[in-house]
Write a protein that holds these residues in place. Structure first.
Motif, PDB file in Angstrom:
ATOM      1  N   ASN A 203       0.742  -1.125  -0.064  1.00 58.46           N
ATOM      2  CA  ASN A 203       0.004  -0.043   0.033  1.00 58.46           C
ATOM      3  C   ASN A 203       0.915   1.148  -0.255  1.00 58.46           C
ATOM      4  O   ASN A 203       2.101   1.253   0.352  1.00 58.46           O
ATOM      5  CB  ASN A 203      -0.942   0.192   1.300  1.00 58.46           C
ATOM      6  CG  ASN A 203      -0.167  -0.010   2.305  1.00 58.46           C
ATOM      7  OD1 ASN A 203       0.742   0.618   3.042  1.00 58.46           O
ATOM      8  ND2 ASN A 203      -0.532  -1.282   3.265  1.00 58.46           N
TER       9      ASN A 203
ATOM     10  N   CYS B  78       1.259   3.700   1.972  1.00 55.34           N
ATOM     11  CA  CYS B  78       1.794   4.036   3.341  1.00 55.34           C
ATOM     12  C   CYS B  78       2.999   3.272   3.487  1.00 55.34           C
ATOM     13  O   CYS B  78       4.084   3.778   4.020  1.00 55.34           O
ATOM     14  CB  CYS B  78       0.904   3.517   4.333  1.00 55.34           C
ATOM     15  SG  CYS B  78       1.494   4.050   6.105  1.00 55.34           S
ATOM     16  N   THR B  79       2.940   1.783   3.081  1.00 53.65           N
ATOM     17  CA  THR B  79       4.229   0.878   3.293  1.00 53.65           C
ATOM     18  C   THR B  79       5.390   1.587   2.304  1.00 53.65           C
ATOM     19  O   THR B  79       6.549   1.469   2.624  1.00 53.65           O
ATOM     20  CB  THR B  79       3.931  -0.400   3.030  1.00 53.65           C
ATOM     21  OG1 THR B  79       2.874  -0.853   4.034  1.00 53.65           O
ATOM     22  CG2 THR B  79       5.245  -1.335   2.913  1.00 53.65           C
TER      23      THR B  79
ATOM     24  N   CYS C 127       6.673   4.737   3.896  1.00 49.47           N
ATOM     25  CA  CYS C 127       6.802   5.045   5.472  1.00 49.47           C
ATOM     26  C   CYS C 127       7.701   3.501   6.009  1.00 49.47           C
ATOM     27  O   CYS C 127       8.370   3.939   6.880  1.00 49.47           O
ATOM     28  CB  CYS C 127       5.678   5.422   6.084  1.00 49.47           C
ATOM     29  SG  CYS C 127       4.778   6.699   5.593  1.00 49.47           S
ATOM     30  N   ASN C 128       7.524   2.441   5.428  1.00 47.62           N
ATOM     31  CA  ASN C 128       7.916   1.381   6.129  1.00 47.62           C
ATOM     32  C   ASN C 128       9.137   0.810   5.344  1.00 47.62           C
ATOM     33  O   ASN C 128       9.199   0.279   4.305  1.00 47.62           O
ATOM     34  CB  ASN C 128       6.783   0.077   6.072  1.00 47.62           C
ATOM     35  CG  ASN C 128       7.011  -1.056   6.652  1.00 47.62           C
ATOM     36  OD1 ASN C 128       8.465  -1.278   7.127  1.00 47.62           O
ATOM     37  ND2 ASN C 128       6.203  -1.802   7.254  1.00 47.62           N
TER      38      ASN C 128
ATOM     39  N   GLN D 270      10.672   9.238   0.178  1.00 51.58           N
ATOM     40  CA  GLN D 270      10.606  10.187   1.114  1.00 51.58           C
ATOM     41  C   GLN D 270      11.387  11.362   0.830  1.00 51.58           C
ATOM     42  O   GLN D 270      11.182  12.800   0.553  1.00 51.58           O
ATOM     43  CB  GLN D 270      10.833  10.106   2.678  1.00 51.58           C
ATOM     44  CG  GLN D 270      10.020   9.013   3.098  1.00 51.58           C
ATOM     45  CD  GLN D 270      10.398   8.461   4.578  1.00 51.58           C
ATOM     46  OE1 GLN D 270      11.471   9.043   5.150  1.00 51.58           O
ATOM     47  NE2 GLN D 270       9.587   7.467   4.980  1.00 51.58           N
TER      48      GLN D 270
ATOM     49  N   TYR E  51       5.035   5.685  -6.391  1.00 51.78           N
ATOM     50  CA  TYR E  51       4.148   4.626  -5.691  1.00 51.78           C
ATOM     51  C   TYR E  51       4.069   3.492  -6.915  1.00 51.78           C
ATOM     52  O   TYR E  51       4.602   2.244  -6.782  1.00 51.78           O
ATOM     53  CB  TYR E  51       2.857   5.131  -5.446  1.00 51.78           C
ATOM     54  CG  TYR E  51       2.053   3.823  -4.775  1.00 51.78           C
ATOM     55  CD1 TYR E  51       2.498   2.929  -3.926  1.00 51.78           C
ATOM     56  CD2 TYR E  51       0.548   3.634  -5.522  1.00 51.78           C
ATOM     57  CE1 TYR E  51       1.662   1.766  -3.500  1.00 51.78           C
ATOM     58  CE2 TYR E  51      -0.029   2.253  -5.153  1.00 51.78           C
ATOM     59  CZ  TYR E  51       0.527   1.477  -4.038  1.00 51.78           C
ATOM     60  OH  TYR E  51      -0.331   0.292  -3.716  1.00 51.78           O
TER      61      TYR E  51
END
Length: 497
Positions: free
Chosen positions: A376, A378-379, A382-383, A394, A442
């Motif tokens: 996803n 977010c992953t 951020c992960n 980022q 993404y």
């Protein structure tokens, strides 16, 4: 007795040293044999040079000595501050190159050829997209070869350079011809009529522009990568932004100049356009034969057409949107190249880095167990445990707002464009730019890993798709931004002028 004491003492000392050395060697072998046992079957590592491995898989193979694809090698990354420093200056150069191209487009949109042959607007994103389809792809391929040490051997280096230049020239002529056909078709749809002279003008301008710009930019890319290799700089971080910095301005200048010449001579010298088309098409098999002589470019020559042609079609759709939007809002022209260029530059760096890492740790079709395709957003951002390039994503996102502010206020300082820089305009514009880059980064992670798993080399396929999608998203979001500004009442004297 006194003469024998030193000899006995030395003998005892030698014996003790042999025992100590033997114990140390035994411990060393046990320590490294346990590490070797943990490695995957069929893989070997150069344990003696473990402490000499640098922190980025893209630079890992620079010495040409460490060629194993071990888990220990992929667990190491290039520090983000190193990536940021190496990218910053090329990113600014690319941005100012796009600003210059935007200022040029803002001027040439008032030329007679752009006013009377509006289909030229459709060619703009398609031909400017060649830097993503061809030059950035060339930079990504040669960056991978450089990081894998393939450019260190003179004969192999010459073969790779000549083969890749011939390949992009062959592709440029074909894509230029197809882009003109797409522009003619898109221009025919609303009116139902085709002007033969205009069609020949579009075709000749597109072919000659694509050939000339690709030749110039191809030579620049080869020089940049060789210099980067010599200075021990990761070419993945600098080559694609530099390609973009010169690509837009060079291509747009060639297109506008050639289209204007053909427009003013199409009545007096009608054979000029047709002879240019014929000469360009006759050179296609020549460049194709030269490219086929190198084993690396031979594969791309026969299998690398679908991403390039598909990307051209996507960019042409973006050009159709641009043609429609410019007719309503002249201010779109000066920002279209900037928003598309920034998004394309950033996503090309990400795709090139991911591709180089994949080449350094596995073979096409084999995806490392720690890499996941379906993640996803977010992953992806951020992960860092599940997404190995989340930190880079980022950092690239952080470059969007400062970059656009610098480039936008440069345009404002030069008093260019047809739009006033109000607060609400900058908020809407920056929101569109952030959304574009977010979606591109993404998509880049999912697309690149998925291509690798399917056995497709992302160096040849990912960047064309991504830059074309970036052009389409950028043009569409910019058009929506201007319509939104007009709708909410930000109708200064310049908007819609």
């Amino acid at each position: 007795m006194k003469m024998k004491l030193p000899g006995a003492f030395m003998s005892a000392l030698d014996s003790a040293m042999e025992k100590i050395t033997s114990n140390l060697n035994l411990k060393y072998r046990k320590k490294h044999s346990s590490k070797a046992d943990k490695m995957p079957d069929g893989e070997e590592g150069d344990i003696d040079e473990e402490n000499e491995l640098v922190s980025d898989t893209c630079i890992l193979l620079n010495s040409g000595e460490v060629t194993s694809k071990t888990d220990s090698s992929i667990d190491q990354k290039e520090p983000l501050w190193v990536t940021a420093i190496q990218m910053f200056i090329p990113f600014l150069l690319a941005g100012f190159g796009m600003v210059a191209a935007s200022l040029l487009l803002d001027k040439v949109q008032h030329w007679p050829v752009y006013k009377n042959v509006s289909e030229v607007y459709i060619l703009v994103p398609a031909l400017l997209g060649l830097k993503g389809n061809l030059e950035m792809t060339l930079a990504s391929r040669l960056s991978t070869h450089a990081n894998l040490g393939h450019l260190d051997i003179y004969k192999q280096k010459i073969s790779l350079i000549v083969g890749n230049l011939a390949l992009i020239l062959c592709q440029a002529i074909v894509v230029g011809f197809l882009a003109s056909v797409a522009a003619i078709i898109f221009g025919w749809v609303p009116t139902g009529e085709i002007n033969l002279k205009h069609a020949l003008l579009l075709c000749a301008s597109s072919i000659v522009t694509a050939f000339g710009a690709s030749f110039i930019l191809g030579l620049v890319m080869v020089g940049v990568i060789l210099v980067s290799r010599y200075l021990n700089i990761n070419p993945d971080n600098v080559a694609t932004p530099i390609a973009a910095s010169l690509g837009d301005l060079t291509t747009l200048a060639c297109l506008s100049w050639l289209a204007s010449i053909f427009y003013h001579t199409m009545d007096l010298h009608p054979y000029l356009t047709s002879s240019s088309i014929a000469l360009g098409l006759l050179l296609v098999p020549v460049w194709g034969w030269i490219a086929s002589r190198n084993e690396h470019t031979r594969k791309v020559l026969f299998s690398g057409w679908s991403p390039v042609i598909t990307a051209m079609i996507i960019s042409s759709i973006g050009g159709l949107i641009l043609d429609f939007t410019v007719s309503q809002f002249k201010g779109v022209a000066v920002f279209q190249l900037v928003i598309n260029g920034v998004g394309g530059n950033l996503v090309a760096v990400q795709a090139s880095r991911i591709s180089t890492e994949l080449h350094s740790i596995s073979q096409p079709g084999q995806l490392h167990q720690n890499m996941q395709i379906c993640i996803n957003p977010c992953t992806a951002f951020c992960n860092k445990k599940k997404s190995r390039h989340a930190g880079t994503a980022q950092m690239l996102m952080l470059m969007v707002v400062p970059g656009h502010l610098i480039f936008s206020y440069t345009i404002s300082y030069l008093q260019a464009g047809h739009t006033s820089f109000t607060l609400i305009f900058m908020v809407v514009y920056l929101s569109a730019a952030l959304l574009q880059v977010f979606l591109l980064l993404y998509i880049a992670q999912i697309m690149t890993l998925n291509m690798w798993k399917l056995g497709i080399d992302p160096d040849n396929s990912a960047i064309p798709y991504l830059t074309a999608i970036g052009d389409l998203l950028g043009t569409l979001l910019l058009a929506l931004a201007f319509h939104l500004l007009y709708f909410i009442g930000d109708r200064d004297s310049d908007v819609g002028d």
